[in-house]
Design a protein around this motif. Structure first.
Motif, PDB file in Angstrom:
ATOM      1  N   GLY A  59       0.796  -1.219   0.000  1.00 15.41           N
ATOM      2  CA  GLY A  59       0.000   0.000   0.000  1.00 15.41           C
ATOM      3  C   GLY A  59       0.831   1.273   0.000  1.00 15.41           C
ATOM      4  N   GLY A  60       2.152   1.144   0.206  1.00  9.43           N
ATOM      5  CA  GLY A  60       3.030   2.307   0.175  1.00  9.43           C
ATOM      6  C   GLY A  60       2.846   3.250   1.349  1.00  9.43           C
ATOM      7  N   ARG A  61       2.314   2.760   2.467  1.00  3.80           N
ATOM      8  CA  ARG A  61       2.074   3.619   3.632  1.00  3.80           C
ATOM      9  C   ARG A  61       3.356   3.776   4.464  1.00  3.80           C
ATOM     10  NH1 ARG A  61      -2.219   1.964   1.534  1.00  3.80           N
ATOM     11  NH2 ARG A  61      -4.303   2.439   2.243  1.00  3.80           N
ATOM     12  N   THR A  62       3.425   4.886   5.188  1.00  2.00           N
ATOM     13  CA  THR A  62       4.511   5.109   6.132  1.00  2.00           C
ATOM     14  C   THR A  62       4.184   4.349   7.411  1.00  2.00           C
ATOM     15  OG1 THR A  62       3.452   7.017   7.136  1.00  2.00           O
ATOM     16  CG2 THR A  62       4.880   7.430   5.210  1.00  2.00           C
ATOM     17  N   TYR A  63       5.184   4.263   8.303  1.00  2.00           N
ATOM     18  CA  TYR A  63       4.939   3.609   9.589  1.00  2.00           C
ATOM     19  C   TYR A  63       3.766   4.279  10.311  1.00  2.00           C
ATOM     20  CZ  TYR A  63       9.540   1.403   9.152  1.00  2.00           C
ATOM     21  OH  TYR A  63      10.609   0.681   8.735  1.00  2.00           O
ATOM     22  N   ARG A  64       3.786   5.588  10.264  1.00  2.00           N
ATOM     23  CA  ARG A  64       2.722   6.327  10.950  1.00  2.00           C
ATOM     24  C   ARG A  64       1.351   6.023  10.351  1.00  2.00           C
ATOM     25  NH1 ARG A  64       1.990  12.618  12.436  1.00  2.00           N
ATOM     26  NH2 ARG A  64       0.101  12.255  13.578  1.00  2.00           N
TER      27      ARG A  64
END
Length: 185
Positions: free
Chosen positions: A147-152
């Motif tokens: 999904g290409g999400r950051t850790y946050r």
């Protein structure tokens, strides 16, 4: 040994709004490694990551009122800007590359059947390894890597702290590496 003053987003923000260059320097010293690392991870280019890091702090310096301390930490705000700029850069490079290649993209030699079958088999083993992970780990790694999400962002979507999201992703990757190593993928 000097005692370091506690980090205070609101105070530093007020000082930057007031034009205090030393406050910008403090923010830069504290957060530039994070911003650079994030940009480098997305772009995989040190020069571009350095440019993005400078741009992010320039945005903060030129438009400090764009940051609202009521909506989150300065760290998260700057990281969001860096992530967006890095992703924009990667997309622009991809568009430029595709545009430069033009019709040649469609003139490639067809893949050999053997390579296609091996790639499909490998993809299936990876998919099975991912689906065999416990739900919390699988969801975290899917959000981050597919999904290409950051850790946050992963933490927010899963309703867990950022550190927990990071730990889940690392544990999931470790388990995937172990599982795939056993199968020699």
């Amino acid at each position: 040994m000097p005692v370091e003053a506690p980090y205070d987003d609101r105070l530093l923000h007020r000082r930057v709004v007031g034009g205090d260059e030393s406050a910008l320097g403090e923010v830069y010293d504290r957060l530039s490694p994070l911003i650079f690392g994030l940009a480098l991870r997305v772009t995989r280019d040190r020069v571009i990551a350095e440019d993005i890091t400078q741009e992010v702090f320039l945005v903060f310096w030129e438009r400090p009122l764009a940051y609202d301390p009521e909506r989150g930490t300065l760290r998260a705000w700057l990281a969001t800007i860096a992530h967006r700029r890095a992703v924009d850069h990667v997309r622009a490079e991809e568009r430029r590359r595709v545009s430069a290649l033009g019709p040649r993209l469609f003139e490639r030699e067809p893949a050999r059947l053997e390579d296609t079958v091996l790639a499909a088999d490998e993809a299936e083993r990876v998919r099975q390894a991912v689906t065999s992970l416990p739900d919390g780990l699988r969801e975290a790694v899917e959000l981050a890597y597919f999904g290409g999400r950051t850790y946050r962002q992963v933490g927010e979507e899963l309703g867990v702290p950022e550190g927990t999201a990071k730990s889940r992703i690392r544990l999931a990757l470790r388990r995937l590496a172990d599982a795939l190593a056993e199968e020699e993928v």
